[in-house]
Motif scaffolding. Sequence first.
Motif, short mmCIF file in Angstrom:
data_model
loop_
_atom_site.label_atom_id
_atom_site.label_comp_id
_atom_site.label_asym_id
_atom_site.label_seq_id
_atom_site.Cartn_x
_atom_site.Cartn_y
_atom_site.Cartn_z
N LEU A 1 39.55 42.70 35.92
CA LEU A 1 39.66 41.25 35.74
C LEU A 1 39.88 40.91 34.27
N ASP B 1 47.61 41.56 40.51
CA ASP B 1 47.37 41.58 41.96
C ASP B 1 45.88 41.70 42.26
N PHE B 2 45.20 42.52 41.46
CA PHE B 2 43.76 42.70 41.69
C PHE B 2 43.04 41.35 41.57
N GLU B 3 43.39 40.63 40.53
CA GLU B 3 42.77 39.33 40.32
C GLU B 3 43.03 38.40 41.51
N ARG B 4 44.29 38.39 41.94
CA ARG B 4 44.67 37.49 43.02
C ARG B 4 44.02 37.91 44.34
N GLU B 5 44.11 39.22 44.63
CA GLU B 5 43.64 39.68 45.93
C GLU B 5 42.13 39.64 46.07
N THR B 6 41.43 39.68 44.95
CA THR B 6 39.97 39.61 45.06
C THR B 6 39.49 38.16 44.94
N GLY B 7 40.45 37.25 44.86
CA GLY B 7 40.09 35.83 44.82
C GLY B 7 39.36 35.44 43.55
N ASN B 8 39.63 36.16 42.48
CA ASN B 8 38.92 35.89 41.23
C ASN B 8 39.78 35.19 40.19
#
Lengths: 495, 275
Positions: A98, A150-157
Motif C-alpha cells: 500500500l 492493483d493491490f491497492e484497488r483489489e484490497t479496497g484500500n
Amino acid sequence: MDKNDILKQERDAAWRKELRGKIKNKERTNIERVKMPEADPTERRRSFIEVNRGLSAEAAMIEASRCLDCANPTCIEGCPVEINIPKFIKNIERGEFLEAARVLKETSSLPAVCGRVCPQEKQCEASCFYTRKLKKPAIAIGHLERFAADFERETGNISIPERASAKNKKIACIGSGPAGLSFAGEMAKRGYDVTVFEALHEIGGVLKYGIPEFRLPNSVVDVEINSLKEMGVKFETNFIVGKTATIDDLKEEGFEGFFVGSGAGLPRFMGIPGENLVGILSSNEYLTRVNLMEANKEDSDTPILKGKRVAVIGGGNTAMDSVRTALRLGAEKAMIIYRRSEQEMPARIEEIKHAKEEGVEFLTLQNPIEYIGDEKGYVRQIRVQRMELGEPDASGRRRPVPVAGSEYLIDADTVVVSVGVSPNPLIPQSLPELKTTDWHTLVVDEENLQTSVPFMFAGGDIVRGGATVILAMGDGRKAAEAMDHQLSKQVENAV
Amino acid sequence: MNKIVSKEFFSENVVRLEIEAPRIAKARRAGHFVIVRVDEKGERIPLTISSADASKGTITLVVQRVGVTSRKLAELEAGDTIADLVGPLGQATDVKKVGTVLACGGGVGVAPLLPIVEANKKAGNKVISIIAARTRDLIILEDQIREFSDEVIVMTDDGSYGEKGLITEGMEKVIAREKIDEAVIIGPAIMMKFASEVTRKHQIPSIASLNTIMVDGTGMCGACRVTVDGKTRFVCVDGPEFDAHKVDFDEMLMRLNGYKDFEKDANERYLKEHQ
Ligand SMILES: Cc1cc2nc3c(=O)[nH]c(=O)nc-3n(C[C@H](O)[C@H](O)[C@H](O)COP(=O)(O)OP(=O)(O)OC[C@H]3O[C@@H](n4cnc5c(N)ncnc54)[C@H](O)[C@@H]3O)c2cc1C
Ligand SMILES: Cc1cc2nc3c(=O)[nH]c(=O)nc-3n(C[C@H](O)[C@H](O)[C@H](O)COP(=O)(O)OP(=O)(O)OC[C@H]3O[C@@H](n4cnc5c(N)ncnc54)[C@H](O)[C@@H]3O)c2cc1C
Ligand code: SF4
Ligand code: SF4
Ligand code: FES
C-alpha cells in the motif's frame, strides 16, 4: 532542497539501507526478470479477457529485489512524470504494497493504467541501470507499478487524497481523457470546484473508447473515476464545449479557469482510390463500436462488421488493438499491413509480441494503394505495393520508398485504417482567438501550458498530437499547478 | 437523462417527441441535429432538431420508425427519459435573403426541412415548399410547413393525397412557372439524388442535408464520410448540408447499405422479443 537532495535523503532512510544490505548486488543481478503470466494465446484470441494476468505478491517481491536501489537512479529520468521508482519498488520488496501505491500516487494519478499501457521499453525501463550498463533485461517497472496499484484497488484500500479547504472557484475541464482526469484530480486536491465536460456518454477518453478491454479493463478506469468523484469532481457527459455551451457561456456561469484536454480524436485516411467502399473504416470507428458501444455483445443495438479476412493498415498501438479486436470478433485471417519494417513500428513491443502469439500476420514493407470492391460496393481486395527503406526522414526513421512493379492483390472483406489521428478541431473552431499550429495542435507556452487565451491551459494530445497516456497525464498535473499559481496570485493581488 | 415532455403520433410510423434539453434548446440553430442513445444497450443515432422552445427548455424531434432505435423511441411515453442526448451538432444552415427558395422534403425529410423553411421565411425569402411521400399517411408536418411557406404543394406517389406523382415532377412544374434562386432538398438519399439532378439541369444552386450513418457525431469516427466535390468530408462536422450538385449520391447510397443485414437481424430480434 532540490529534487536530487530529496531523493538522496529518502534513499538514506534506515529501512532502505537495511534492505540494500540484505542481499548482495551480485545476487540481485543474477535473478532472472519476472515473466508476466498471460492468458493462453489460443483461448484469449477469441475472448476479451485481460491478456496480462498480473504478478503474484511473491513474484513481485522477487522482481523488486532485482532493483539495486541505485545511488543515481537513471530510471527516473526515463519516466515523463519522474515517478520515484526505487522508492516504490523497495516498498514492494519489503512487502509494504500500500505504501508503494501511495508513492506512485505522489506523481501519477493513474498508476494502474500507466503500469499497463506505458511504452516502458522506451521510457523508464530503457533508462534502467540494467539496460544501460549491465545489458540485461531491465527491472519490470511497469509490471511492478501495475501490481502495486492493483493491490491497492483489489484490497479496497484506495486512499482518497486529502483536499485543501474549499476555494469556491469554479474550474472547467474540457475532455475526460487522461489529461483531463489528472488535471481534475490535482485541482480538486487544491480545493477547487472542478467540473469535467465530456462530449461522449462515457468518461475516460481513449482509455474507454480506444484501448480495448483485453489490455485495459474499463473497471480499472472506473475505479479511478470514482475516486475523483469522491474528491468532489463533477462530471457532465453528453456536453460538447463549443456546441452545447460556449466558453463565454461557461464564463457567465462563473467558471474562472479552463483546461483543454480534448485529445486528438480525428481519424486520418490515406485518400487512395476506393477508400470509401463499404467495409473500410477508421480504427476509431472500429474500436468505438466495440469498446464504447459494446457491439461485440449479443444484446447491444450497435452493429459491427465481423470480417473473415481483416486487414489493418498501420503499425501503432491503435493498429495492434484493432487487429487483435478483429481476431476476437471471429476473423479467420487478421493482418497488419505496414509500410516500414517491424523495427520502426511505433506500437509497444509487448503488443506486437501478443499479436503474433495470437496469430496476427505481419505484412511489413507493404502499403495499400487502392481498394477494389464488388458490384454492391463492398471491399473485396487491396492492391498493395512493396516498399524498401531509403534515407532517414524528419522523424529519424528510414523513409519507405515504393518498389517499382511490385504490386499485387490481397483478398480482404474488412479494412481498418489506422494511419494516425489529428487534433480535435471543436474547441479551436469555437474560439478563433485560440492560437493553433500548422498541425492544428494548440499553441501553449512550454513552461506552464498556458494557451494564447487568458486562464485557459491545455495539455495531452490536443497539444502534442497523438502521444501517450503518461504524457497527457503529466500535462494535466503541470497545468493544474500553473493554473493554481495564477489564480492564487490573482487573489493575492486583489487583496 | 432527458425527460420526454410530450408525444404525438403523426402517423403510424412517424412520431413527434418534445424533450427537455434546456442548453440545446438555447444553443441550437436551423440545420443542427442531436445524437440520441435511448438506453444502456442503445445505439447512437442522429436526429434533426425540428424545432425548439428556448423559454420552455425543450426541443422537438420527429422520428420515423425504421429500425430498432427509432422503434424504441416511438414507444416511449411522456414522462419517460432517454439515456443520452447530445448536441446541437453539425453546422447551422447558412440562411440568406436570396429571393425565391424552393424547399423540397421527402418523407421524414420534412422534419429537418421545417426549421430551414422557417429560417428562410424569416430571412425575407419567398418560400415554395413541396412535401412528398409514398402515401397520404406519410405526409407529416403539413400545417407547420404551411405556416412558414408562401405556397405548399403536397404530393403522393399513389395520389392518395394532394397531387399524384414524384417530387421531381412537382419541382419541374414550379421551375417552369417561375424563377427559383435556391433549392433545399431533404429526404431519402435516392430522392435527393434525383431531385438534385433536376436543379442541376436548371442551374439552380441547391443544398442537400445528408443522412448518413453516424456513431459519435463529433468527427471522431469517419462513419459518416461522403465524397463532395471529389473530397472526403465528414457529414457530422462539415455538414450535414452540402452543395447538392457536388455530392456523390451513388457512393452515399452504397455506404448507407453497409450495415443493412445487421440492422435487419437486430430488428427481427427486437420484434421477436416484443411480440
Ligand atoms: C487505440 C489506441 C491505443 C492506444 N494505446 C496506447 C498505449 O498503449 N499507451 C499509451 O501511452 N498511449 C496509447 N494511446 C494514446 C493515448 O491513449 C493518448 O495519447 C491519450 O489518451 C491522450 O489523452 P488526452 O487526455 O489528451 O485525450 P483523449 O484520451 O483523446 O480524451 C479527450 C476527450 O475529450 C473529449 N472531447 C473532445 N472535445 C471535446 C469538447 N469540445 N467538449 C467536451 N469533451 C470533448 C473527447 O470525447 C475525449 O473523450 C492509444 C491511443 C489509441 C487511440
Ligand atoms: C444529420 C441527420 C439527421 C437526421 N434526422 C432525422 C430525423 O429528423 N428524423 C428521422 O426519422 N430520421 C433522421 N435521420 C435518420 C436517422 O438517423 C435514422 O433513421 C436512424 O439512424 C435509424 O436508426 P434505427 O436503429 O431505427 O434503424 P436501423 O436499424 O439503424 O436502420 C433501419 C433501416 O434504415 C436504414 N437506415 C439507417 N440509417 C439510415 C439513415 N441515416 N438514412 C437512411 N436510412 C437509414 C438502414 O439501412 C436500414 O435499412 C437523420 C440522419 C442524419 C445523419
Ligand atoms: S509512469 Fe510509465 S514511464 Fe513512468 S515509471 Fe510508470 S511505467 Fe514507467
Ligand atoms: S535504474 Fe533500475 S536498478 Fe537502478 S533504481 Fe532504477 S529501476 Fe532500480
Ligand atoms: S459520425 Fe463519427 S465522424 Fe461523423
